[in-house]
Design a protein around this motif. Structure first.
Motif: not given
Length: 312
Positions: A205-210, A212-215, A226-230
């Motif tokens: 599931a974490l592999e599929r987290v884009p 660019n959204l984290v950036d 906040a990035t982790f939670r949201h």
């Protein structure tokens, strides 16, 4: 004679090929029929037989099964002793699932975000390697580790933490003479044995987290927490739920680990084994078996709504 047999075989094969060509669904039907029959007769048939047996009762005088519809067997599950077995098993399964999720997430996150090439291969090898060894060997190895003369007690003694361990083991319903005969020991072994089943779906599931959204979250001023939670946790949550299906269900039905490591207090799997093998009370054993089936049915329904099957 050989020459004449060849055209006959060729014509037979051609006719069969023509039949398959005219009916494209026929090959699929031929291939699926054996496994569907096996699933329907052996698996579903066994479950239906089990369900039917749970509505029978045991004659107290003769000890024979009375094949008449009754709910008295299910009423026995609500007696304090039997209900305590169900409660104990469900609580242990929930605690193991939560603990595995907490331990697995940082491991899966490091593998998904930072492991590349040979390091990723090493990660998969490290996670899968315990699954290649014998289940019983692992459980008995943990029994030796948790024993009073085991390495864990030696470590507590070396660190001068033995009084703390004795204090924990003195807690009623949790401790015992040693970790190997306590509920804590059972919990530790469950967590270790089922941990890979939580790590792999979470990592997928974490592999599929884009990325660019984290950036984007960082660029917009979001702190790492906040990035982790949201961002990260909501997108990875279906993978955690998918892993929990394995850890929860496997703990719910296991009877070997509590039999080898832990106290004399029974779990559902042990109760089924005892009622079916020792007491000969097939209806009550069947009723006990229906309990995890119902619980997992509810659990899978909730997991499906949370998108867990997309992470499997």
């Amino acid at each position: 004679m050989t020459a004449s047999a060849e055209p006959m075989r060729s014509s037979g094969g051609s006719r069969l090929g023509d039949v398959f060509w005219r009916r494209p669904g026929l090959p699929v039907l031929v291939m699926l029929t054996p496994p569907v029959l096996w699933l329907g007769i052996v698996y579903v048939g066994s479950l239906l037989t089990l369900l039917m047996q749970s509505f029978y009762s045991l004659d107290d005088f003769s000890g024979l099964v009375v094949p008449e519809f009754t709910l008295s067997t299910y009423a026995q599950l609500l007696t304090p002793a039997n209900f305590d077995i169900i409660r104990r098993t469900v609580v242990m399964a929930a605690l193991v699932t939560v603990a595995d999720a907490i331990i697995a997430f940082p491991i899966a996150y490091m593998a998904a975000r930072y492991a590349r090439g040979h390091w990723k291969a090493l990660f998969y090898l490290a996670v899968m390697l315990p699954l290649w060894s014998s289940y019983l060997v692992k459980v008995y190895a943990w029994k030796l580790i948790l024993a009073k003369e085991g390495i864990l007690n030696w470590l507590f003694e070396t660190l001068h933490l033995t009084p703390l361990l004795d204090l924990v083991l003195a807690i009623p319903g949790v401790g015992g003479n040693s970790l190997s005969v306590s509920s804590i020991g059972t919990f530790l072994v469950f967590v270790y044995v089922w941990l890979p089943y939580m790590i792999l779906p979470t990592q997928a599931a974490l592999e599929r987290v884009p990325a660019n959204l984290v950036d984007a979250s960082s660029d917009l001023g979001g702190r790492p927490s906040a990035t982790f939670r949201h961002v990260i946790l909501p997108l990875a949550f279906p993978g955690i739920v998918a892993g929990s299906i394995f850890t929860f269900s496997l703990t719910l039905g296991d009877y070997i680990i509590p039999q080898i490591v832990g106290t004399s207090r029974l779990f559902i799997g042990q109760a089924v084994y005892a009622q079916q093998g020792t007491a000969g009370n097939i209806p009550l054993a069947a009723a006990f078996t229906v309990v995890p089936v119902v619980i997992m049915g509810i659990y899978l329904t909730i997991a499906k709504r949370l998108g867990a099957f997309d992470a499997l």
